[in-house]
Design a protein around this motif. Structure first.
Motif, PDB file in Angstrom:
ATOM      1  N   LEU A  33      -1.780   3.714  11.636  1.00  0.00           N
ATOM      2  CA  LEU A  33      -1.365   4.311  10.360  1.00  0.00           C
ATOM      3  C   LEU A  33       0.145   4.514  10.331  1.00  0.00           C
ATOM      4  O   LEU A  33       0.793   4.328   9.296  1.00  0.00           O
ATOM      5  N   GLN A  34       0.711   4.889  11.481  1.00  0.00           N
ATOM      6  CA  GLN A  34       2.162   5.074  11.581  1.00  0.00           C
ATOM      7  C   GLN A  34       2.887   3.749  11.342  1.00  0.00           C
ATOM      8  O   GLN A  34       3.915   3.701  10.654  1.00  0.00           O
ATOM      9  N   LYS A  35       2.336   2.674  11.872  1.00  0.00           N
ATOM     10  CA  LYS A  35       2.941   1.364  11.649  1.00  0.00           C
ATOM     11  C   LYS A  35       2.854   0.968  10.177  1.00  0.00           C
ATOM     12  O   LYS A  35       3.797   0.423   9.593  1.00  0.00           O
ATOM     13  N   LEU A  36       1.717   1.279   9.551  1.00  0.00           N
ATOM     14  CA  LEU A  36       1.530   0.948   8.139  1.00  0.00           C
ATOM     15  C   LEU A  36       2.506   1.719   7.247  1.00  0.00           C
ATOM     16  O   LEU A  36       2.958   1.222   6.214  1.00  0.00           O
ATOM     17  N   ALA A  37       2.861   2.933   7.679  1.00  0.00           N
ATOM     18  CA  ALA A  37       3.753   3.786   6.890  1.00  0.00           C
ATOM     19  C   ALA A  37       5.130   3.159   6.701  1.00  0.00           C
ATOM     20  O   ALA A  37       5.852   3.505   5.760  1.00  0.00           O
ATOM     21  N   ARG A  38       5.490   2.226   7.559  1.00  0.00           N
ATOM     22  CA  ARG A  38       6.799   1.570   7.445  1.00  0.00           C
ATOM     23  C   ARG A  38       6.923   0.767   6.152  1.00  0.00           C
ATOM     24  O   ARG A  38       8.029   0.463   5.702  1.00  0.00           O
ATOM     25  N   TYR A  39       5.780   0.403   5.587  1.00  0.00           N
ATOM     26  CA  TYR A  39       5.790  -0.459   4.404  1.00  0.00           C
ATOM     27  C   TYR A  39       5.588   0.325   3.109  1.00  0.00           C
ATOM     28  O   TYR A  39       5.341  -0.263   2.059  1.00  0.00           O
ATOM     29  N   LEU A  40       5.681   1.642   3.192  1.00  0.00           N
ATOM     30  CA  LEU A  40       5.589   2.457   1.988  1.00  0.00           C
ATOM     31  C   LEU A  40       6.821   2.259   1.113  1.00  0.00           C
ATOM     32  O   LEU A  40       7.925   2.028   1.612  1.00  0.00           O
ATOM     33  N   VAL A 205     -12.638   7.750   8.523  1.00  0.00           N
ATOM     34  CA  VAL A 205     -12.185   6.705   9.430  1.00  0.00           C
ATOM     35  C   VAL A 205     -12.334   5.367   8.714  1.00  0.00           C
ATOM     36  O   VAL A 205     -13.424   5.020   8.268  1.00  0.00           O
ATOM     37  N   LEU A 206     -11.240   4.629   8.593  1.00  0.00           N
ATOM     38  CA  LEU A 206     -11.286   3.316   7.961  1.00  0.00           C
ATOM     39  C   LEU A 206     -11.493   2.265   9.041  1.00  0.00           C
ATOM     40  O   LEU A 206     -10.672   2.131   9.963  1.00  0.00           O
ATOM     41  N   THR A 207     -12.595   1.534   8.937  1.00  0.00           N
ATOM     42  CA  THR A 207     -12.979   0.546   9.952  1.00  0.00           C
ATOM     43  C   THR A 207     -12.544  -0.862   9.536  1.00  0.00           C
ATOM     44  O   THR A 207     -12.113  -1.095   8.415  1.00  0.00           O
ATOM     45  N   LYS A 208     -12.657  -1.788  10.487  1.00  0.00           N
ATOM     46  CA  LYS A 208     -12.442  -3.222  10.256  1.00  0.00           C
ATOM     47  C   LYS A 208     -11.045  -3.524   9.709  1.00  0.00           C
ATOM     48  O   LYS A 208     -10.870  -4.411   8.872  1.00  0.00           O
ATOM     49  N   ILE A 209     -10.042  -2.779  10.182  1.00  0.00           N
ATOM     50  CA  ILE A 209      -8.708  -2.978   9.625  1.00  0.00           C
ATOM     51  C   ILE A 209      -8.128  -4.342  10.002  1.00  0.00           C
ATOM     52  O   ILE A 209      -7.198  -4.820   9.344  1.00  0.00           O
ATOM     53  N   ASP A 210      -8.690  -4.977  11.027  1.00  0.00           N
ATOM     54  CA  ASP A 210      -8.222  -6.312  11.404  1.00  0.00           C
ATOM     55  C   ASP A 210      -8.615  -7.351  10.359  1.00  0.00           C
ATOM     56  O   ASP A 210      -8.048  -8.446  10.312  1.00  0.00           O
ATOM     57  N   ARG A 211      -9.582  -7.020   9.495  1.00  0.00           N
ATOM     58  CA  ARG A 211     -10.036  -7.970   8.473  1.00  0.00           C
ATOM     59  C   ARG A 211      -9.318  -7.796   7.139  1.00  0.00           C
ATOM     60  O   ARG A 211      -9.512  -8.580   6.217  1.00  0.00           O
ATOM     61  N   ALA A 212      -8.519  -6.759   7.019  1.00  0.00           N
ATOM     62  CA  ALA A 212      -7.842  -6.470   5.753  1.00  0.00           C
ATOM     63  C   ALA A 212      -6.374  -6.885   5.830  1.00  0.00           C
ATOM     64  O   ALA A 212      -5.711  -6.675   6.845  1.00  0.00           O
ATOM     65  N   SER A 213      -5.873  -7.472   4.753  1.00  0.00           N
ATOM     66  CA  SER A 213      -4.441  -7.770   4.691  1.00  0.00           C
ATOM     67  C   SER A 213      -3.678  -6.454   4.625  1.00  0.00           C
ATOM     68  O   SER A 213      -4.230  -5.419   4.257  1.00  0.00           O
ATOM     69  N   ARG A 214      -2.402  -6.498   4.972  1.00  0.00           N
ATOM     70  CA  ARG A 214      -1.603  -5.280   4.959  1.00  0.00           C
ATOM     71  C   ARG A 214      -1.558  -4.667   3.561  1.00  0.00           C
ATOM     72  O   ARG A 214      -1.655  -3.452   3.396  1.00  0.00           O
ATOM     73  N   GLY A 215      -1.444  -5.506   2.538  1.00  0.00           N
ATOM     74  CA  GLY A 215      -1.389  -5.012   1.174  1.00  0.00           C
ATOM     75  C   GLY A 215      -2.668  -4.320   0.752  1.00  0.00           C
ATOM     76  O   GLY A 215      -2.631  -3.234   0.147  1.00  0.00           O
ATOM     77  N   VAL A 216      -3.801  -4.932   1.064  1.00  0.00           N
ATOM     78  CA  VAL A 216      -5.098  -4.334   0.723  1.00  0.00           C
ATOM     79  C   VAL A 216      -5.298  -3.030   1.471  1.00  0.00           C
ATOM     80  O   VAL A 216      -5.745  -2.027   0.907  1.00  0.00           O
ATOM     81  N   LEU A 217      -4.939  -3.031   2.744  1.00  0.00           N
ATOM     82  CA  LEU A 217      -5.123  -1.837   3.563  1.00  0.00           C
ATOM     83  C   LEU A 217      -4.246  -0.696   3.052  1.00  0.00           C
ATOM     84  O   LEU A 217      -4.714   0.455   2.930  1.00  0.00           O
ATOM     85  N   LEU A 218      -3.012  -0.984   2.751  1.00  0.00           N
ATOM     86  CA  LEU A 218      -2.105   0.048   2.255  1.00  0.00           C
ATOM     87  C   LEU A 218      -2.599   0.601   0.913  1.00  0.00           C
ATOM     88  O   LEU A 218      -2.557   1.818   0.682  1.00  0.00           O
ATOM     89  N   LYS A 219      -3.072  -0.267   0.039  1.00  0.00           N
ATOM     90  CA  LYS A 219      -3.619   0.160  -1.247  1.00  0.00           C
ATOM     91  C   LYS A 219      -4.801   1.093  -1.046  1.00  0.00           C
ATOM     92  O   LYS A 219      -4.882   2.166  -1.667  1.00  0.00           O
ATOM     93  N   ASN A 220      -5.731   0.705  -0.164  1.00  0.00           N
ATOM     94  CA  ASN A 220      -6.907   1.538   0.080  1.00  0.00           C
ATOM     95  C   ASN A 220      -6.535   2.868   0.719  1.00  0.00           C
ATOM     96  O   ASN A 220      -7.085   3.920   0.368  1.00  0.00           O
ATOM     97  N   VAL A 221      -5.589   2.851   1.659  1.00  0.00           N
ATOM     98  CA  VAL A 221      -5.160   4.079   2.317  1.00  0.00           C
ATOM     99  C   VAL A 221      -4.567   5.053   1.310  1.00  0.00           C
ATOM    100  O   VAL A 221      -4.915   6.243   1.279  1.00  0.00           O
ATOM    101  N   LEU A 222      -3.665   4.566   0.461  1.00  0.00           N
ATOM    102  CA  LEU A 222      -3.016   5.436  -0.512  1.00  0.00           C
ATOM    103  C   LEU A 222      -4.014   5.993  -1.524  1.00  0.00           C
ATOM    104  O   LEU A 222      -3.948   7.175  -1.895  1.00  0.00           O
ATOM    105  N   GLU A 223      -4.955   5.161  -1.973  1.00  0.00           N
ATOM    106  CA  GLU A 223      -5.963   5.623  -2.928  1.00  0.00           C
ATOM    107  C   GLU A 223      -6.867   6.675  -2.305  1.00  0.00           C
ATOM    108  O   GLU A 223      -7.190   7.690  -2.940  1.00  0.00           O
ATOM    109  N   ILE A 224      -7.266   6.466  -1.047  1.00  0.00           N
ATOM    110  CA  ILE A 224      -8.158   7.424  -0.389  1.00  0.00           C
ATOM    111  C   ILE A 224      -7.409   8.715  -0.076  1.00  0.00           C
ATOM    112  O   ILE A 224      -7.953   9.810  -0.223  1.00  0.00           O
TER     113      ILE A 224
END
Length: 270
Positions: A33-40, A205-224
């Motif tokens: 999640l910390q790594k993903l935060a770099r793309y906010l 807990v968000l699972t299967k993050i290896d199957r999600a693109s960074r954009g999709v994952l970031l969108k889902n994280v922010l919405e949740i």
């Protein structure tokens, strides 16, 4: 359903293996999640991306609880379809719930990967966990794999799960697993309502993050995260991202489990 034979611990299941990686990849495995935060986008509040950020010592101590040894046995204890079949509530307990095929059993197998003798049943067919499966982690805590809801849920799922959540007084935290590719679904909202109605502390807990693109994952994280902030009271504000295949987030989740069960009371931030 497959009963998998004992296996060797896979790559990156041990923290010592992760520490050999170059820094950027190491952060991605331990703190996805910390790594993903770099793309906010600039100006987006990143506070909820690092509320639980333990240091190396805490991560290493937490790993010890998930590594069986001569004086520390980790065992599958029993399965139950009714509360009177459940083992005595002697230890602090955590449970994992989520939609069928969200990857509950795979995640629990990853958490216990340093103890290859622990038998965690994993199936390629959704909905094969029909009972509550109890795993005893030495004298420290119990972990429970709950049946999946939604597709192919057991007929008595509601009675079984509601009874467990309401009656299990040693339950310290419920881990609600959400598919990181598709985000919150209608059935997940129902599960959230149930946990909120019961007044239970839980974490997503968000699972299967290896199957999600960074954009999709970031969108889902922010919405949740926005949903958690606006619509919940009992949910821990930080999401936990995991990949049972690549072990991203697994080390951090081990640490959080040890913490909420009272076995790691002080967690120093890194």
């Amino acid at each position: 359903m497959l009963l998998l034979p004992p296996r060797s611990p896979p790559p990156l299941s041990a923290l010592s293996q992760v520490l050999r990686l170059e820094r950027n990849r190491r952060i991605g495995v331990v703190f996805p999640l910390q790594k993903l935060a770099r793309y906010l986008a600039p100006g987006v509040d990143a506070t909820r991306f690092g509320l639980f950020q333990p240091g190396l010592d805490a991560l290493q101590r937490a790993e010890g609880f998930f590594r069986s040894g001569r004086h520390h046995a980790i065992d599958y204890v029993s399965s139950a379809v009714r509360m009177d079949h459940a083992p005595p509530p002697a230890l602090p307990e955590v449970c994992f719930i989520g939609r069928s095929n969200v990857g509950k059993s795979s995640l629990i197998r990853a958490l216990f990967s340093l103890s290859p003798e622990v038998e965690v049943r994993v199936s390629k067919t959704p909905g094969h966990t029909k009972k509550m499966n109890f795993f005893k982690v030495g004298k420290y805590f119990t972990l429970v794999d709950m049946p999946g809801y939604g597709y192919r849920a057991p007929q008595d799922f509601v009675e079984m799960v509601e009874a467990y959540l309401q009656e299990r007084h040693n339950l310290k935290r419920t881990f609600l697993l959400v598919d990181g590719v598709v985000g919150l679904q209608k059935t997940d909202h129902i599960a959230v309502e149930m946990l909120e109605d019961f007044g239970l502390p839980y974490v997503m807990v968000l699972t299967k993050i290896d199957r999600a693109s960074r954009g999709v994952l970031l969108k889902n994280v922010l919405e949740i995260q926005e949903f958690v902030k606006e619509k919940t009271q009992g949910c821990f504000p930080q999401l936990f991202l995991v990949s049972s295949l690549e072990f991203s987030g697994v080390h951090l989740l081990r640490c959080f489990v040890a913490h909420v069960t009272g076995n790691l009371p002080t967690v120093e931030a890194s």
